[in-house]
Design a protein around this motif. Sequence first.
Motif, PDB file in Angstrom:
ATOM      1  N   UNK A 170     -13.875   7.540  -3.499  1.00 14.89           N
ATOM      2  CA  UNK A 170     -14.058   8.430  -2.354  1.00 14.89           C
ATOM      3  C   UNK A 170     -12.748   9.168  -2.086  1.00 14.89           C
ATOM      4  N   UNK A 171     -11.647   8.447  -2.150  1.00 12.37           N
ATOM      5  CA  UNK A 171     -10.319   9.054  -2.068  1.00 12.37           C
ATOM      6  C   UNK A 171      -9.824   9.181  -3.499  1.00 12.37           C
ATOM      7  N   UNK A 172      -9.700  10.414  -3.970  1.00 15.26           N
ATOM      8  CA  UNK A 172      -9.319  10.656  -5.361  1.00 15.26           C
ATOM      9  C   UNK A 172      -7.812  10.666  -5.571  1.00 15.26           C
ATOM     10  N   UNK A 173      -7.041  10.899  -4.526  1.00 14.03           N
ATOM     11  CA  UNK A 173      -5.599  10.940  -4.670  1.00 14.03           C
ATOM     12  C   UNK A 173      -4.962  11.484  -3.408  1.00 14.03           C
ATOM     13  N   UNK A 174      -3.642  11.591  -3.443  1.00 19.70           N
ATOM     14  CA  UNK A 174      -2.861  12.091  -2.324  1.00 19.70           C
ATOM     15  C   UNK A 174      -1.950  13.184  -2.849  1.00 19.70           C
ATOM     16  N   UNK A 175      -1.680  14.207  -2.029  1.00 21.45           N
ATOM     17  CA  UNK A 175      -0.811  15.289  -2.480  1.00 21.45           C
ATOM     18  C   UNK A 175      -0.101  15.933  -1.308  1.00 21.45           C
ATOM     19  N   UNK A 176       0.975  16.629  -1.634  1.00 22.86           N
ATOM     20  CA  UNK A 176       1.720  17.381  -0.629  1.00 22.86           C
ATOM     21  C   UNK A 176       1.139  18.788  -0.527  1.00 22.86           C
ATOM     22  N   UNK A 177       1.197  19.379   0.646  1.00 27.82           N
ATOM     23  CA  UNK A 177       0.784  20.767   0.848  1.00 27.82           C
ATOM     24  C   UNK A 177       2.056  21.603   0.808  1.00 27.82           C
ATOM     25  N   UNK A 178       2.129  22.509  -0.162  1.00 29.71           N
ATOM     26  CA  UNK A 178       3.330  23.307  -0.376  1.00 29.71           C
ATOM     27  C   UNK A 178       3.218  24.664   0.304  1.00 29.71           C
ATOM     28  N   UNK A 197     -10.052  -1.763   3.626  1.00 21.97           N
ATOM     29  CA  UNK A 197     -11.000  -0.646   3.659  1.00 21.97           C
ATOM     30  C   UNK A 197     -10.454   0.567   2.904  1.00 21.97           C
ATOM     31  N   UNK A 198      -9.186   0.867   3.131  1.00 20.15           N
ATOM     32  CA  UNK A 198      -8.561   1.992   2.444  1.00 20.15           C
ATOM     33  C   UNK A 198      -8.592   1.777   0.936  1.00 20.15           C
ATOM     34  N   UNK A 199      -8.264   0.588   0.486  1.00 15.71           N
ATOM     35  CA  UNK A 199      -8.275   0.257  -0.946  1.00 15.71           C
ATOM     36  C   UNK A 199      -9.679   0.404  -1.519  1.00 15.71           C
TER      37      UNK A 199
END
Length: 153
Positions: free
Chosen positions: A48-56, A39-41
């Motif tokens: 729908x999920x464009x990417x992942x990032x860190x919150x600085x 499902x995640x893939x």
Amino acid sequence: MDFDKTDRTILMAVQTDGRMTNASLAEAVGLSETPCARRLKRLETEGVIEGYRAVLSKPALGIGVTAFALVRFGVHDHRLADEFERQIQVLPRIVSCHNISGSADYLLHVVARDLEDYGAFVRDVLRALPGVTSVESVLSLQEVKRDAGLPLL
């Protein structure tokens, strides 16, 4: 796009913690790991999920000023707007840019070390961009709510 309850739970979970393991995500969602990973893939593949990032941390990075700049053009020429939009893409101090309705043409979210740094940026960079005739700044005194992800309406 229609999302079922499981999709929504996955989306909310990864917005909260993008580094969550598949095992933790599967447990939170109530699925076994393989269907959860599928499902995640799918959500990633469908965009729908464009990417992942860190919150600085702004303070840790020496960012003391958050400002919103209302940018106005004197002449509304499509070529000028396109060039303006192209040039702001490479300015890392501009966190986001929106073409808006109302008395201004663009709303820029800008960060700087301090007021002197922000003033120099407006004077030397923003006012020199193509088409810009005026810049009105609104300074943030306190961040009351930080971007916590998108609501699933």
